[in-house]
Design an enzyme around this catalytic site. Structure first.
Site, PDB file in Angstrom:
ATOM      1  N   GLU A  84       2.408   1.570  -3.341  1.00 22.10           N
ATOM      2  CA  GLU A  84       1.440   2.097  -4.323  1.00 22.10           C
ATOM      3  C   GLU A  84       1.407   3.630  -4.259  1.00 22.10           C
ATOM      4  O   GLU A  84       1.362   4.312  -5.280  1.00 22.10           O
ATOM      5  CB  GLU A  84       0.049   1.523  -4.017  1.00 22.10           C
ATOM      6  N   HIS A  85       1.466   4.197  -3.033  1.00 17.24           N
ATOM      7  CA  HIS A  85       1.487   5.649  -2.903  1.00 17.24           C
ATOM      8  C   HIS A  85       2.817   6.227  -3.387  1.00 17.24           C
ATOM      9  O   HIS A  85       2.844   7.271  -4.045  1.00 17.24           O
ATOM     10  CB  HIS A  85       1.304   6.049  -1.427  1.00 17.24           C
ATOM     11  N   HIS A  97       0.838  -1.203   0.000  1.00 18.23           N
ATOM     12  CA  HIS A  97       0.000   0.000   0.000  1.00 18.23           C
ATOM     13  C   HIS A  97       0.877   1.259   0.000  1.00 18.23           C
ATOM     14  O   HIS A  97       0.651   2.210  -0.768  1.00 18.23           O
ATOM     15  CB  HIS A  97      -0.912  -0.045   1.236  1.00 18.23           C
ATOM     16  N   GLU A 112      -4.457   7.154   6.908  1.00 16.30           N
ATOM     17  CA  GLU A 112      -5.527   6.533   6.124  1.00 16.30           C
ATOM     18  C   GLU A 112      -5.978   5.239   6.793  1.00 16.30           C
ATOM     19  O   GLU A 112      -7.176   4.982   6.933  1.00 16.30           O
ATOM     20  CB  GLU A 112      -5.036   6.228   4.697  1.00 16.30           C
TER      21      GLU A 112
END
Length: 1027
Positions: free
Chosen positions: A106-107, A103, A204
């Site tokens: 991905e950012h 994750h 998040e």
């Protein structure tokens, strides 16, 4: 973006655009589908070899499967006559810990690459392109990067940026700190302020797990598949994220983001060869084949069932405070790469849990043991081996054993009794409608539909041939009438790999979470020397300086404003009447479906009943009508329509800010052959709806209240914006009543009410005012061949419901009429409420919520759609978001998102999403206004904002929705064209001017709302109202 994937069969949509949408630069004599059929297996194209070419008539496309010769990368192209072209690349990402490495990666890959080294090319491209979709997703076992656009040059630009991002990212340490996690002084400019955890993904995921439904789903997956990658949190467990190092991040990229571990998907009418050439030349030619070793092994089967228990935070908005437990039984099923098995089990799951005729609905929901099914329910094909889950949320602790017994008993009953043939037909009818319905994001739906199975080497083409599975299913049932019961026996009754997971609230849950985070923080701090702390402070200042620097984005490709079409295609509509009711007819290529809408205003409804309207809308199609009880009604709706719904509407006027239309919108669709049946169902709802079954009503009220309570942690920013706008316009107050926190709290009260008799008495009163042909207008979208049939059926329907027509006095006297057709002033009209003497007032509201993050909004009253300054405010909102607020709220502040938007209601809104800050974000909003007033932005900034606004204005519209702007809001194509010309004309001077005149002046009467955790600063400030 982290998401827990669900099987996408229900998302399958079919789309075909009319010629008007084709761009002039792509006129072809041969369709994309036909052209793709000319490829031959074993043909070599730009380093790829064609493996298979298959026509898929169900979805009006041709599938071409290829592999890359040098690296083994897999490729699927879906050629279809759709100008909204999509690209997606996905990698199998199988982490073995919960640090959130896929994750955070991905950012971080989207923060700059070799060819495009500026700090955040992804966000910058949002303003340099006309994309219809751009995003990235981290699922449990893959990461996917999709985009779509209707412009060929734009496609090449975005493809270049995406390829460079995933294969050649910079992965700078500073980007890892910003996007992942870092230790930093609370105030980065004050070395004496305490050290805290910061980072976009860190915040998040704290936000994600403040949602009890998401928390439960994550625990369930981790515990049902305990032996490999599904046992960890791919998005990142907040307390494990700080264990990830920058080196581990780079290593994960090297092993997972390789063409040998990649699957490419393209869709639309652009030529395949040019995609392959660009992908080969810009990326794949630079790699050799590797063995990625990312395969997920089968989960070893348990010999006996298991049980587990987890805790969560109590929900203050739960319908019943004493019933906040969740219990669910989850079964491990077969491998998802067996397409027919997956299709059968997905269908079986719908038969067991979907709608009031399903056995589990009857056994679990109707006895009112809980408020709704558990958050995870039914078939889930997003993991290598699928699962089926069934259970309840909102139940009492003492009902645990009872629920377990009901689940096993229901499975026994299904094995014994099977399913009615009519229910199976209703489900197959639903699949037929889903294949025919044409939506706008069809490419993305396809990419999502094939992603999970293809990720584990399933055949994606097999998944697209849905009618093959339907035929095979019918054949299996014909050969063996007990086919489904045998599946239930082997997969459910005799399956020892099943988990019973219970979740219960713990009053100290949030406190324990905060203590655990503090303990983790102290462990990190104790290892630091003074020199380390000094370095952290200096690095914090470096990051702040980098975030504050104006980025050079000149390396990025961009479209120009001149690439935007100067005019919009016209959507022809015909006006007519049926039984004295005005009707708008819009001929569209709807692929054999008919779409019906009716708008009924609520001007005659007494004010005290308005808060009940959303409840009325949600139950009026679900309690039975005419000769049908609610079960029979649900069955007929499944068999004969694509769904029937009623929703509340508040439609702002396009010319006057204190004028609006209030009403409910009826919507349904059906296959052409079912037109009479669909209108008969509506006739029964108008003439004899059933409202008197209190038991049924209670079930619906509980489910509705539970759904609203669950939705807040996901849509908190929308609730904040709605509340902040409440006192700025007359429409704002009604929006809050019908769709804001006021409605959430009202439904909670309804769910707590022991006696619903007063509601049963209220519903027929509302029905008399709302389902009244006297204040109604209709719209039909259908093919030209079916329009006269549709008009005849509508005429019959209007005759059938004529007795409901009654002239009633409006509750408010200040009503103005606007013609439906601007060219026919004396023709049929809409009745709008107007409050010319309305006085906006300032209000600041704080809702304390059981979340560790905030949702912040500030709203300012400006101008309506047709006003000269509306276009400037639209461009300003987009530019402030991209050039100022994104940096302040996300990059520096660590919120997941934030920005500004101009609404059609004439309200300009600032908002933040999953934000660790509250009052500081309000000052970022104010700084944004000062920045806009100072005019410190370039022509390039203005042009980029225009591109971004036009990509939304020009996003594709499905045939079912054409003409709807005119029908609902009275906004004609001519008004849209005028707005378009105003957008083109916006310049720097007009932006500074509107920032000064509206945003700066408007702060005196702005509305503010925050949803978030306990806040001492706000508590001490008397200007806030605490809820």
């Amino acid at each position: 973006m982290f998401r827990q994937t669900k099987t996408a069969l229900q998302k399958l949509r079919c789309v075909r655009f009319n010629g008007q949408q084709q761009q002039t630069w792509r006129l072809k004599s041969i369709s994309a589908r036909e052209k793709a059929l000319q490829y031959q297996p074993e043909q070599k194209i730009h380093g790829f070899t064609v493996r298979e070419v298959v026509a898929v008539p169900d979805l009006c496309l041709t599938a071409v499967k290829l592999t890359h010769d040098k690296t083994g990368a897999q490729y699927l192209h879906a050629a279809r006559d759709d100008s909204d072209n999509l690209f997606s690349v996905q990698f199998r990402t199988t982490p073995m810990d919960s640090t959130g490495v896929p994750h955070i990666l991905e950012h971080t890959v989207l923060c700059g690459s070799e060819k495009y080294p500026c700090r955040d090319p992804f966000f910058k491209m949002l303003n340099r392109s006309l994309s219809t979709f751009m995003n990235a997703f981290t699922a449990s076992d893959f990461t996917m990067y999709p985009f779509s656009t209707q412009n060929g040059k734009d496609f090449q630009n975005l493809l270049s940026v995406y390829l460079d991002a995933v294969f050649f990212p910079c992965l700078r340490e500073q980007d890892f700190w910003q996007e992942g996690w870092r230790l930093e002084n609370e105030n980065p400019t004050d070395p004496s302020s305490s050290l805290v955890f910061k980072g976009v993904v860190f915040n998040e995921m704290k936000g994600v797990f403040s949602d009890n439904e998401r928390l439960y789903a994550q625990h369930l997956q981790n515990k049902l598949y305990p032996d490999h990658t599904y046992a960890v949190v791919s998005g990142g467990e907040p307390l494990a994220i700080p264990d990830l190092t920058w080196e581990q991040l780079k290593q994960f990229h090297a092993t997972h983001y390789h063409p040998s571990n990649a699957r490419f998907f393209t869709y639309g009418d652009l030529p395949l060869e040019s995609h392959l050439q660009q992908i080969q030349e810009e990326a794949l030619c630079k790699f050799e084949r590797i063995n990625p070793s990312t395969a997920v092994p089968p989960q070893p089967h348990w010999d006996s069932p298991r049980e587990a228990h987890v805790t969560c935070s109590p929900d203050a908005l739960a319908p019943d405070q004493s019933k906040q437990n969740t219990l669910c039984v989850s079964y491990l099923l077969g491998d998802i790469t067996d397409t027919f098995e997956g299709f059968t089990l997905s269908l079986l799951s719908s038969l067991m849990v979907s709608g009031p005729n399903s056995p589990f609905y009857k056994a679990l929901i109707e006895p009112k043991i809980g408020s709704d099914f558990s958050s995870v329910v039914g078939y889930d094909g997003s993991t290598k081996e699928a699962s089926f889950s069934i259970g309840l949320q909102g139940m009492a602790e003492e009902d645990t054993e009872r629920v377990k017994h009901i689940i096993s008993q229901t499975i026994e009953d299904v094995i014994k009794n099977g399913f009615e043939e009519e229910r199976i037909e209703a489900l197959l009818h639903r699949i037929e409608i889903q294949m025919k319905h044409q939506s706008t994001n069809f490419g993305l739906s396809l990419a999502s539909h094939v992603a999970s199975s293809w990720n584990h080497n399933g055949d994606p083409v097999e998944l697209l041939n849905i009618s093959d599975s339907v035929s095979k299913f019918r054949q299996a049932l014909k050969e063996n009438p007990c086919f489904l019961q045998e599946k239930v026996k082997s997969f459910f009754k005799d399956n020892t790999h099943r988990l019973t997971l219970k979740m219960s609230p713990d009053e100290a849950y949030l406190k324990k979470q905060a203590e655990a985070e503090e303990k983790k923080l102290q462990e990190k701090i104790q290892l630091l020397t003074d020199a380390d702390k000094k370095e952290i402070y200096e690095k914090g200042l470096e990051l702040l300086a980098a975030q504050s620097q104006v980025q050079d984005a000149s390396s990025l490709p961009a479209l120009q404003v001149s690439d935007i079409e100067p005019t919009i295609p016209i959507t022809p509509v015909q006006m007519g009447t049926a039984g004295g009711v005005p009707v708008q007819y819009c001929e569209q290529p709807t692929n054999g479906l008919v779409y019906f809408r009716a708008m009924c205003n609520l001007n005659t409804l007494p004010e005290d009943l308005r808060v009940y309207v959303p409840l009325f809308c949600s139950v009026v199609t679900k309690m039975g009508c005419g000769a049908l009880d609610y079960r029979q009604q649900a069955q007929q709706m499944e068999l004969r329509t694509g769904g029937m719904s009623v929703s509340s509407q508040v439609v702002p006027d396009s010319t006057q800010i204190d004028t609006f239309e209030q009403g409910v919108l009826l919507f349904s669709s059906c296959l052409e052959r079912n037109l009479p049946h669909m209108f008969q169902l509506w006739s029964d709802i108008f003439n004899s709806p059933h409202f008197d079954d209190e038991e049924r009503l209670r079930v619906l009220v509980m489910m509705s209240a539970q759904e609203l309570a669950n939705g807040i942690s996901y849509s908190g920013h929308m609730y904040a914006v709605t509340r902040a706008s409440r006192h700025l316009t007359p429409a704002g107050g009604l929006q809050e009543t019908l769709g804001g926190m006021e409605q959430v709290k009202f439904m909670k009260r309804m769910a707590e009410t022991p006696d619903l008799v007063h509601v049963i008495r209220t519903l027929p009163r509302i029905k008399k005012h709302l389902l009244n042909p006297d204040n109604m207008r209709c719209a039909i979208n259908a093919t030209p061949q079916k329009m006269s049939d549709s008009a005849a059926e509508l005429e019959t329907f209007m005759k059938d419901v004529a007795e409901n027509k009654k002239e009633r006095k409006p509750v408010r006297t200040s009503i103005i009429k606007k013609p439906l057709d601007p060219l026919e002033v004396s023709g049929p009209s809409r009745s709008l409420i107007t409050e010319p003497d309305f006085q906006p007032c300032q209000m600041k509201t704080f809702f304390q919520m059981p979340f560790p993050v905030n949702f912040v909004s500030e709203c300012i009253r400006t101008v309506p759609f047709c006003h000269q300054d509306f276009a400037s405010l639209c461009i300003l909102a987009r530019m402030m978001t991209a050039k100022f607020l994104h940096g302040e709220i996300r990059e520096k502040g660590g919120a997941y998102g934030g920005g500004a938007k101009m609404g059609g209601s004439g309200v300009f809104s600032f908002y933040s999403y999953r934000d660790p800050n509250s009052v500081q974000t309000l000052s970022a909003f104010h700084k944004g206004v000062e920045w806009a007033k100072s005019g410190q932005f370039s022509q390039q900034d203005v042009d980029e904002a225009k591109l971004s606004v036009f990509s939304a204005v020009d996003s594709p519209v499905a045939p079912s929705d054409k003409g709807m702007g005119r029908f609902l809001s009275g906004i004609t194509d001519e008004m849209k064209q005028s707005h378009r010309e105003k957008l083109f004309a916006v310049d720097q001077k007009s932006l500074v001017d509107v920032a000064e005149r509206y945003l700066s002046a408007g702060q005196r009467t702005c509305g503010v709302a925050i949803l978030g955790p306990e806040n001492d600063t706000i508590k001490k400030d008397p200007s806030w109202i605490l809820k």
